[in-house]
Scaffold this motif. Structure first.
Motif, mmCIF file in Angstrom:
data_model
loop_
_atom_site.group_PDB
_atom_site.id
_atom_site.type_symbol
_atom_site.label_atom_id
_atom_site.label_comp_id
_atom_site.label_asym_id
_atom_site.label_seq_id
_atom_site.Cartn_x
_atom_site.Cartn_y
_atom_site.Cartn_z
ATOM 1 N N GLY A 59 9.122 20.625 11.637
ATOM 2 C CA GLY A 59 9.154 22.021 11.946
ATOM 3 C C GLY A 59 9.373 22.764 10.646
ATOM 4 N N ASP A 60 10.460 23.683 10.513
ATOM 5 C CA ASP A 60 10.582 24.467 9.472
ATOM 6 C C ASP A 60 11.562 23.839 8.404
ATOM 7 O OD1 ASP A 60 9.123 26.466 10.248
ATOM 8 O OD2 ASP A 60 10.941 27.482 11.290
ATOM 9 N N ALA A 61 12.228 22.741 8.694
ATOM 10 C CA ALA A 61 13.176 22.087 7.884
ATOM 11 C C ALA A 61 12.456 21.075 6.810
ATOM 12 C CB ALA A 61 14.341 21.290 8.657
ATOM 13 N N ASP A 62 12.887 21.096 5.440
ATOM 14 C CA ASP A 62 12.340 20.239 4.336
ATOM 15 C C ASP A 62 13.246 19.138 4.322
ATOM 16 O OD1 ASP A 62 11.199 18.809 2.657
ATOM 17 O OD2 ASP A 62 11.004 20.715 0.925
ATOM 18 N N LEU A 63 12.841 18.084 5.033
ATOM 19 C CA LEU A 63 13.949 16.866 5.030
ATOM 20 C C LEU A 63 13.911 16.204 3.567
ATOM 21 C CD1 LEU A 63 12.781 14.996 8.240
ATOM 22 C CD2 LEU A 63 14.440 17.003 8.122
ATOM 23 N N ALA A 64 13.039 16.419 2.958
ATOM 24 C CA ALA A 64 12.881 15.910 1.513
ATOM 25 C C ALA A 64 14.205 16.319 0.634
ATOM 26 C CB ALA A 64 11.637 16.052 0.784
ATOM 27 N N THR A 65 14.716 17.462 0.779
ATOM 28 C CA THR A 65 15.793 18.207 0.330
ATOM 29 C C THR A 65 17.220 18.028 1.032
ATOM 30 O OG1 THR A 65 15.615 20.350 1.493
ATOM 31 C CG2 THR A 65 14.348 19.809 -0.380
ATOM 32 N N TRP A 66 17.339 17.303 1.998
ATOM 33 C CA TRP A 66 18.502 17.112 2.800
ATOM 34 C C TRP A 66 19.243 15.999 2.198
ATOM 35 C CZ3 TRP A 66 18.150 18.066 8.752
ATOM 36 C CH2 TRP A 66 17.615 19.330 8.979
ATOM 37 N N SER A 67 20.551 16.110 2.214
ATOM 38 C CA SER A 67 21.627 14.937 1.787
ATOM 39 C C SER A 67 21.673 13.954 3.120
ATOM 40 C CB SER A 67 22.874 15.658 2.004
ATOM 41 O OG SER A 67 23.726 16.235 3.044
ATOM 42 N N GLN A 68 22.218 12.597 2.556
ATOM 43 C CA GLN A 68 22.004 11.688 3.619
ATOM 44 C C GLN A 68 23.039 11.828 4.849
ATOM 45 O OE1 GLN A 68 20.668 8.601 4.150
ATOM 46 N NE2 GLN A 68 19.474 9.384 2.599
ATOM 47 N N ARG A 69 24.065 13.003 4.484
ATOM 48 C CA ARG A 69 24.907 13.310 5.753
ATOM 49 C C ARG A 69 24.234 14.326 6.609
ATOM 50 N NH1 ARG A 69 30.889 16.416 5.164
ATOM 51 N NH2 ARG A 69 31.220 16.558 7.203
ATOM 52 N N ARG A 70 23.422 15.263 6.198
ATOM 53 C CA ARG A 70 22.839 15.961 6.921
ATOM 54 C C ARG A 70 21.598 15.484 7.733
ATOM 55 N NH1 ARG A 70 19.824 21.888 4.833
ATOM 56 N NH2 ARG A 70 19.582 22.802 7.041
ATOM 57 N N LEU A 71 20.817 14.580 6.975
ATOM 58 C CA LEU A 71 19.987 13.464 7.604
ATOM 59 C C LEU A 71 20.432 12.828 8.834
ATOM 60 C CD1 LEU A 71 17.940 12.212 4.353
ATOM 61 C CD2 LEU A 71 17.003 13.808 6.404
ATOM 62 N N SER A 105 0.788 -1.286 0.070
ATOM 63 C CA SER A 105 -0.032 -0.197 -0.030
ATOM 64 C C SER A 105 0.766 1.288 0.104
ATOM 65 C CB SER A 105 -0.840 0.001 1.197
ATOM 66 O OG SER A 105 -0.142 0.043 2.269
ATOM 67 N N GLY A 106 2.198 0.970 0.423
ATOM 68 C CA GLY A 106 2.996 2.375 0.555
ATOM 69 C C GLY A 106 3.312 2.908 1.626
ATOM 70 N N LYS A 107 2.764 2.248 2.909
ATOM 71 C CA LYS A 107 2.706 2.802 3.973
ATOM 72 C C LYS A 107 4.313 2.796 4.638
ATOM 73 C CE LYS A 107 1.283 -1.537 6.446
ATOM 74 N NZ LYS A 107 1.547 -2.412 5.144
ATOM 75 N N SER A 108 5.009 1.731 4.647
ATOM 76 C CA SER A 108 6.357 1.560 4.959
ATOM 77 C C SER A 108 7.180 2.564 4.045
ATOM 78 C CB SER A 108 6.729 0.078 5.058
ATOM 79 O OG SER A 108 6.335 -0.515 5.952
ATOM 80 N N THR A 109 6.945 2.477 2.800
ATOM 81 C CA THR A 109 7.727 3.450 1.905
ATOM 82 C C THR A 109 7.587 4.803 2.595
ATOM 83 O OG1 THR A 109 7.467 1.817 0.043
ATOM 84 C CG2 THR A 109 7.891 4.324 -0.489
ATOM 85 N N THR A 110 6.302 5.174 2.569
ATOM 86 C CA THR A 110 6.405 6.680 3.108
ATOM 87 C C THR A 110 6.931 6.932 4.374
ATOM 88 O OG1 THR A 110 4.069 6.684 2.136
ATOM 89 C CG2 THR A 110 4.314 8.226 4.012
ATOM 90 N N ALA A 111 6.924 6.047 5.295
ATOM 91 C CA ALA A 111 7.510 6.224 6.784
ATOM 92 C C ALA A 111 9.070 6.287 6.397
ATOM 93 C CB ALA A 111 7.505 4.986 7.528
ATOM 94 N N HIS A 112 9.654 5.283 5.649
ATOM 95 C CA HIS A 112 11.167 5.214 5.428
ATOM 96 C C HIS A 112 11.535 6.760 4.702
ATOM 97 C CE1 HIS A 112 11.094 0.737 6.014
ATOM 98 N NE2 HIS A 112 11.262 1.784 6.954
ATOM 99 N N ALA A 113 10.774 7.155 3.726
ATOM 100 C CA ALA A 113 10.822 8.435 2.893
ATOM 101 C C ALA A 113 11.305 9.641 4.001
ATOM 102 C CB ALA A 113 9.940 8.631 1.758
ATOM 103 N N ILE A 114 10.360 9.480 4.806
ATOM 104 C CA ILE A 114 10.306 10.669 5.943
ATOM 105 C C ILE A 114 11.770 10.921 6.319
ATOM 106 C CG2 ILE A 114 9.538 11.600 8.189
ATOM 107 C CD1 ILE A 114 7.066 10.208 7.379
ATOM 108 N N ILE A 115 12.644 9.922 6.609
ATOM 109 C CA ILE A 115 13.830 9.942 7.234
ATOM 110 C C ILE A 115 14.923 9.612 6.314
ATOM 111 C CG2 ILE A 115 13.161 10.203 9.682
ATOM 112 C CD1 ILE A 115 13.511 7.086 9.653
ATOM 113 N N GLY A 116 14.534 9.536 5.085
ATOM 114 C CA GLY A 116 15.745 9.504 4.189
ATOM 115 C C GLY A 116 16.153 7.758 4.148
#
Length: 516
Positions: free
Chosen positions: A67-79, A40-51
């Motif tokens: 909060g104010d940070a958009d994690l979707a644009t962060w690098s793995q190092r920053r995540l 259904s995509g539920k685990s994919t959604t959860a894992h995408a949240i934290i890269g």
């Protein structure tokens, strides 16, 4: 401002969309449950949240605002600076999520050291405090142990200790109890509730079990085929689900459905009689008694369930009934079953895991035909006709005959396993946790199939399960096992409505139910 806001998230695997248009929020201190079947995509959604998506997956579009940070644009190092510190993850399988060559204490301490805790005494004190906080007895001993020395429930508590080590504001719990017994599941969920109440931590609970979500969440997100079909306050969604898919999940969840009890029909003679069964194993110099004086009967054409937690002796009892193990003492009588090779035609076993019990090199047709070949039943044309009939009987399309197990879903594979078990024309099927690994909707389909086959063919079932909600739905009679002994037995109606033993009452109390 919401603690977490997911906006129009889209994720693909090798260019194929698996999640699209997913949006929801998590408020501070709130429990949000994301429910749906496998795929259904539920685990994919959860894992995408934290890269933490696999290498062949990518976030195509959307925003993940912590909060104010958009994690979707962060690098793995920053995540990595966020994981653990602000967002903790409790993965599904503790047997693969913990390092088998490191002690429990070392693995919890590693999280602290990676985030700047260098003082060894301070780290050790924090490790022991965390182990105590998640309810593990004797933290000093547990810290020195390796994962294989702990039970499944204890290992899951270690994963929770790792997730909360740095005091995150959000915990993502991905199917944290799916592999656990009902009573252990309840303790783990109670622990997450307690931690949330103590520190105000929010929880994103990913689960295929709507019964768990119903009793533990404030907000419900229902996913299907990579998208959200419905969301809202849990109590409101449960009271008046708008989507047909949600209504189906509710109807299929054993803990939430109110199907009538199956009262046993009158029977002339028992199909199975077990008397004073004892089964011992040698552990070092001392024998370990896994089954201790077990006795029960199964009436012909009915379903008798053996229930209990892991280690209760139910699977060992079942293996003795099908003669995969010899009793140390006591007797097992299967009425009408011949000795020798003919016993296998009379009694068949359906395993828990269709992934492991089907030969990946064979086609479905070859798998179902194999018992017929082994027993020399008919010529090739007769066998093929029988195979086609069996596949139709378990509600599989004809084209599966040329496919291999890897091309089928979990529910389809379990249907193949049942068709194979039926091939030799048995009178007794022993089903060892045969639906525990399946989503609730697929589980309901398999239970309905078993019910229909029993009515049509007069089959007798010995049903092994740790899930009392499933047992209530499928069985006529029940024996409750604890530490190798039967502590209570009777009709399913009697055991569920008037339990006599404290252990039975504990098991029944662990069945998820809406409480919010």
């Amino acid at each position: 401002m919401s603690l977490l806001e997911v906006r129009d998230l889209a994720v693909s695997y090798d260019g194929r969309r698996a999640v699209e248009g997913v949006s929801f929020t998590v408020e501070p201190g709130e429990v949000v449950a994301v429910v749906g079947e496998s795929g259904s995509g539920k685990s994919t959604t959860a894992h995408a949240i934290i890269g933490l998506l696999p290498g062949n997956a990518a976030v195509e579009s959307g925003r993940v605002l912590l909060g104010d940070a958009d994690l979707a644009t962060w690098s793995q190092r920053r995540l990595r600076t966020v994981r653990g510190a602000r967002v903790g993850l409790v993965p599904q399988d503790p047997s693969t999520s913990l390092d088998p060559v490191k002690t429990v204490g070392a693995q919890i301490g590693e999280v602290l050291r990676l985030h700047g805790r260098r003082d060894r005494r301070e780290v050790r004190a924090r490790v022991l405090d965390l182990l105590a906080r998640v309810g593990l007895p004797d933290p000093e001993t547990r810290a020195r142990q390796y994962p294989h020395e702990l039970s499944g429930g204890m290992r899951q508590r270690v994963l929770i200790a790792i997730a909360i080590a740095l005091g995150p504001s959000l915990i993502i719990a991905d199917e944290p109890t799916s592999a656990l017994d009902a009573t252990v599941q309840r303790r783990i969920l109670d622990l997450l509730d307690d931690l949330r109440a103590e520190s105000g931590t929010a929880v994103l609970l990913v689960t295929h079990d709507l019964g768990v979500a119903a009793g533990r969440s404030d907000h419900l997100v229902v996913m299907k085929d990579g998208g959200i079909v419905e969301q809202g306050r849990t109590s409101e969604v449960l009271a008046a689900p708008r989507a047909e898919y949600t209504r189906r999940l509710l109807a299929d969840a054993p803990a939430l459905s109110a199907r009538p009890f199956r009262d046993p029909p009158a029977a002339d003679e028992p199909a199975v009689v077990v008397r004073d069964l004892v089964r011992e194993f040698r552990v070092g110099r001392r024998p370990f008694r896994a089954v201790d004086g077990v006795s029960f009967e199964v009436a012909r054409g009915t379903t008798h369930a053996l229930v209990g937690e892991s280690g209760s002796g139910k699977t060992t009892t079942a293996r003795t009934v099908v003669r995969f193990a010899r009793p140390t003492s006591g007797t097992v009588t299967v009425t009408g079953a011949p000795d020798g090779r003919g016993f296998r035609r009379h009694v068949q076993l359906v395993h828990q895991n269709p992934y492991g019990s089907l030969d990946p090199r064979q086609t479905v047709g070859e798998i179902v035909e194999e018992p017929l070949r082994n027993f020399g039943a008919g010529d090739r044309a007769t066998r093929r006709a029988r195979v086609a009939d069996l596949v139709e009987r378990v509600a599989l399309p004809e084209d599966v005959l040329t496919r291999r197990p890897r091309e089928l879903s979990g529910g389809q594979r379990q249907r193949v396993a049942i068709a194979r078990a039926l091939a030799a024309g048995p009178e007794l099927l022993v089903l060892d946790e045969a639906v525990s690994a399946l989503d609730v909707t697929v589980q309901a389909q398999i239970l309905d199939l078993l019910d229909g086959l029993q009515r049509e063919l007069g089959l007798t079932y010995l049903f092994i399960s740790h899930d009392l909600a499933v047992v209530r739905q499928i069985s006529h009679t029940v024996s409750v096992m604890n530490e190798g002994r039967i502590v209570e037995t009777g009709t399913t109606r009697q055991v569920f409505t008037d339990p006599r033993h404290p252990y039975t009452r504990e098991l029944l109390a662990a069945i998820p139910e809406p409480v919010r």
